[in-house]
Design a protein around this motif. Structure first.
Motif, mmCIF file in Angstrom:
data_model
loop_
_atom_site.group_PDB
_atom_site.id
_atom_site.type_symbol
_atom_site.label_atom_id
_atom_site.label_comp_id
_atom_site.label_asym_id
_atom_site.label_seq_id
_atom_site.Cartn_x
_atom_site.Cartn_y
_atom_site.Cartn_z
ATOM 1 N N GLY A 62 0.894 -1.500 -0.021
ATOM 2 C CA GLY A 62 0.057 -0.119 0.130
ATOM 3 C C GLY A 62 0.939 1.163 0.171
ATOM 4 O O GLY A 62 0.067 2.149 -0.214
ATOM 5 N N GLU A 63 2.042 1.146 0.211
ATOM 6 C CA GLU A 63 2.907 2.478 0.135
ATOM 7 C C GLU A 63 3.823 2.347 -0.960
ATOM 8 O O GLU A 63 4.236 1.443 -1.559
ATOM 9 C CB GLU A 63 3.902 2.452 1.319
ATOM 10 C CG GLU A 63 3.168 2.413 2.819
ATOM 11 C CD GLU A 63 2.563 3.683 2.964
ATOM 12 O OE1 GLU A 63 2.850 4.713 2.557
ATOM 13 O OE2 GLU A 63 1.410 3.415 3.705
ATOM 14 N N ALA A 64 3.856 3.563 -1.812
ATOM 15 C CA ALA A 64 4.698 4.123 -2.921
ATOM 16 C C ALA A 64 6.113 3.600 -2.490
ATOM 17 O O ALA A 64 6.653 3.907 -1.669
ATOM 18 C CB ALA A 64 4.391 5.548 -3.376
ATOM 19 N N ALA A 65 6.665 2.748 -3.599
ATOM 20 C CA ALA A 65 8.275 2.418 -3.830
ATOM 21 C C ALA A 65 8.963 3.775 -3.932
ATOM 22 O O ALA A 65 10.101 3.625 -3.697
ATOM 23 C CB ALA A 65 8.280 1.074 -4.549
ATOM 24 N N GLY A 66 8.391 4.462 -4.574
ATOM 25 C CA GLY A 66 9.546 5.731 -5.000
ATOM 26 C C GLY A 66 10.547 5.531 -6.107
ATOM 27 O O GLY A 66 11.492 5.883 -5.794
ATOM 28 N N LEU A 67 10.116 4.574 -7.108
ATOM 29 C CA LEU A 67 11.024 4.441 -8.262
ATOM 30 C C LEU A 67 11.438 5.735 -9.019
ATOM 31 O O LEU A 67 10.261 6.596 -9.091
ATOM 32 C CB LEU A 67 10.624 3.368 -8.873
ATOM 33 C CG LEU A 67 10.214 2.026 -8.319
ATOM 34 C CD1 LEU A 67 9.953 0.924 -9.361
ATOM 35 C CD2 LEU A 67 11.354 1.567 -7.471
ATOM 36 N N THR A 68 12.589 5.894 -9.377
ATOM 37 C CA THR A 68 12.842 6.831 -10.330
ATOM 38 C C THR A 68 12.199 6.297 -11.696
ATOM 39 O O THR A 68 11.851 5.104 -11.959
ATOM 40 C CB THR A 68 14.124 7.184 -10.409
ATOM 41 O OG1 THR A 68 15.032 5.791 -11.198
ATOM 42 C CG2 THR A 68 14.938 7.584 -9.197
ATOM 43 N N TYR A 69 12.188 7.256 -12.651
ATOM 44 C CA TYR A 69 11.622 7.083 -13.867
ATOM 45 C C TYR A 69 12.380 5.857 -14.577
ATOM 46 O O TYR A 69 11.788 5.045 -15.078
ATOM 47 C CB TYR A 69 11.680 8.232 -14.931
ATOM 48 C CG TYR A 69 11.156 7.910 -16.236
ATOM 49 C CD1 TYR A 69 9.993 8.142 -16.599
ATOM 50 C CD2 TYR A 69 12.532 7.786 -17.122
ATOM 51 C CE1 TYR A 69 9.466 7.912 -17.989
ATOM 52 C CE2 TYR A 69 11.995 7.519 -18.530
ATOM 53 C CZ TYR A 69 10.594 7.637 -18.766
ATOM 54 O OH TYR A 69 10.041 7.329 -20.205
ATOM 55 N N LYS A 70 13.668 5.852 -14.616
ATOM 56 C CA LYS A 70 14.626 4.957 -15.415
ATOM 57 C C LYS A 70 14.129 3.410 -14.902
ATOM 58 O O LYS A 70 14.443 2.368 -15.315
ATOM 59 C CB LYS A 70 15.973 5.289 -15.467
ATOM 60 C CG LYS A 70 16.812 4.378 -16.261
ATOM 61 C CD LYS A 70 16.260 4.257 -17.695
ATOM 62 C CE LYS A 70 16.433 5.919 -18.444
ATOM 63 N NZ LYS A 70 16.207 5.460 -19.771
ATOM 64 N N GLU A 71 14.300 3.691 -13.270
ATOM 65 C CA GLU A 71 14.211 2.370 -12.449
ATOM 66 C C GLU A 71 12.622 1.755 -12.899
ATOM 67 O O GLU A 71 12.605 0.466 -12.942
ATOM 68 C CB GLU A 71 14.214 2.637 -10.986
ATOM 69 C CG GLU A 71 15.575 2.903 -10.510
ATOM 70 C CD GLU A 71 15.654 3.646 -9.194
ATOM 71 O OE1 GLU A 71 16.699 3.502 -8.376
ATOM 72 O OE2 GLU A 71 14.359 3.888 -8.609
#
Length: 264
Positions: A171-180
């Motif tokens: 339920g929590e955002a993983a916070g990936l970058t665009y490239k990830e």
């Protein structure tokens, strides 16, 4: 799938002569016209020539201050269905391009293949509309998601939401970058297949960008895994080859609504 176009042209009728069957000649590539009866031919030859049809109204209103620049035709068919029809997706694309060039030589075409995880289900045309960001399809998807309860929207586990380019962990955002995210998406859409580092570089970096080394790919994957926390084993290393996405029972993938990287 077949698509035929019958160009409409004005037919010319020769005067009916005694004891001679009437005939109708038309320059069309669709199908030969059958001969008319004598009575029908007399009625047709006596009728005045039809006036040119006025230009029809627009199919849909174009808002003030805008202009139509083209259109999209969504074609929903997977590779197995195309094979059953005795064709391939590539042949369908080429046939549509050839038809477009014949009807309007000045037109430009662009084709993209809509990808979805194996077993995702749903109608083929709906997958295509979501993949190419059809506004009405996206609105319908949002409405459907809005009717779910909180437990359904945020279950425990991993949600790889390709439609919104985000990953949720419990339920929590993983916070990936665009490239990830692009890296994870590339693996997810090719589930079960090992992707080597060279393919990742060619597919995820533009020709104008400075291509990273294979070592840089390893760094991106390591950072991606660290953000996946205790679910990091969904991205597996195949030693000496590359990386592979392995779906677990606690992994959910939401339908793609971003343009596919695979182009025709």
């Amino acid at each position: 799938m077949s698509l035929a176009l019958a160009p409409v042209r004005t037919a010319s009728v020769r005067p009916v002569q005694a004891r001679t069957a009437p005939s109708l000649s038309a320059a069309t590539s669709a199908a030969p016209l059958r001969s008319l009866s004598n009575a029908a031919a007399r009625d047709l030859s006596a009728a005045p020539a039809p006036a040119a049809a006025p230009a029809g109204p627009r199919v849909r209103a174009v808002p003030e201050g805008t202009e139509a620049r083209g259109f999209v035709l969504y074609v929903g068919i997977d590779e197995s269905k195309a094979a059953e029809d005795g064709t391939t997706l590539h042949r369908i694309v080429e046939a549509l391009r050839a038809l477009t060039a014949e009807v309007s030589p000045s037109s430009e075409t662009y084709a993209a293949v809509a990808l979805a995880p194996e077993g995702a289900g749903g109608r083929d045309v709906d997958v295509v509309r979501l993949a190419l960001q059809d506004p009405s399809a996206l609105a319908k998807q949002r409405d459907g998601q809005g009717t779910r309860n909180d437990a359904d929207r945020h279950p425990n586990g991993v949600i790889i939401d390709i439609s919104r380019k985000r990953v949720l962990l419990d339920g929590e955002a993983a916070g990936l970058t665009y490239k990830e995210f692009e890296l994870l998406q590339y693996l997810v859409l090719r589930e079960g297949r090992t992707i080597d580092r060279h393919e990742l570089i060619e597919s995820l970096w533009d020709a104008d960008d400075e291509a990273p080394s294979e070592r840089t790919i390893d760094v991106h994957v390591r950072r991606l895994r660290s953000k996946l926390a205790h679910y990091q084993d969904i991205v597996r290393t195949v030693r000496g080859v590359g990386y592979r996405f392995d779906r677990h029972a606690d992994v959910s993938i939401r339908q793609a609504s971003t343009p596919s990287p695979d182009l025709y």
